[in-house]
Design an enzyme around this catalytic site. Sequence first.
Site, short mmCIF file in Angstrom:
data_model
loop_
_atom_site.label_atom_id
_atom_site.label_comp_id
_atom_site.label_asym_id
_atom_site.label_seq_id
_atom_site.Cartn_x
_atom_site.Cartn_y
_atom_site.Cartn_z
CB ILE A 4 -0.80 -0.12 1.06
CG1 ILE A 4 -0.11 0.10 2.51
CG2 ILE A 4 -1.79 -1.13 1.20
CD1 ILE A 4 -0.79 0.31 3.81
CG HIS B 97 -3.55 -5.97 -0.05
ND1 HIS B 97 -2.54 -6.84 0.68
CD2 HIS B 97 -4.56 -7.02 -0.14
CE1 HIS B 97 -2.93 -7.92 0.57
NE2 HIS B 97 -4.14 -8.06 -0.01
#
Length: 254
Positions: free
Chosen positions: A111, A127
Amino acid sequence: MERQVATKTTGATDLAELIAEADSVVALTGAGVSVPSGIPDFRTPETGIWANVDPMEVAHIDVFRRDPAHFWSYYRPRFHDLGDKRPNAAHEVLAKLERQGLLDGVITQNIDRLHRAAGSAKVVEVHGSIETSSCLDCRAGYGLEDVDALFDGVGVAVCSECGGSVKPDVVLFGEMLPAAAIEEATRMAEAADLMLCVGSSLAVFPAAGLPRLTLDTGGALAIVTKGPTPYDGAAEIKLEGEVDEELAAVLAAL
Ligand code: ZN
């Protein structure tokens, strides 16, 4: 962190050949690709970011909804910490391979935005990413650098449009994976002649399932990751050195 000077194996040369010969190469990356940037792998005992905290206690969607101040007490410092990190040679090599037409894109579990920061154009973040946050009520979007201004007196990020709760656009525990990203990752995995898996133990969905799609559609796997993965036996090549050094050696051999 002190690092041994690695002795480069023929593995990097072999991997360079595989990349050069494949028509379609896709990279799949996990936490290990960002470790040389100073972002610890959350599964690393003691040093991992979850070592002193139960992730289910803070990074769970139920906690965010029930007690956003508790969530943000953990996540706000993490935002700051991740926002300062810079790409390393592993991210940069993948971006260069794409520019050279040797890599179709990157699927990442991370991320941290570092693939984009390194210049990769095609990045599928399964994600999500800390790049943006969104109001759960009116869906107003905020950039990473704008979120700090939203915090109220108790440390909750509050939407400046409607007063709703603002949540990072990352997949928390208990949340569904983003359907569009999973669809795109699936398509890329199925189309790949070679999936280059970097810095992932390939143990957790969706990373655990994507290499299988490549194998099932006749593609090959190469793995650059410390420690065992469920796909080691199926991979053409497994390199176990530091990801930044291994990928730099691959680029040099191309
Ligand atoms: Zn709002």
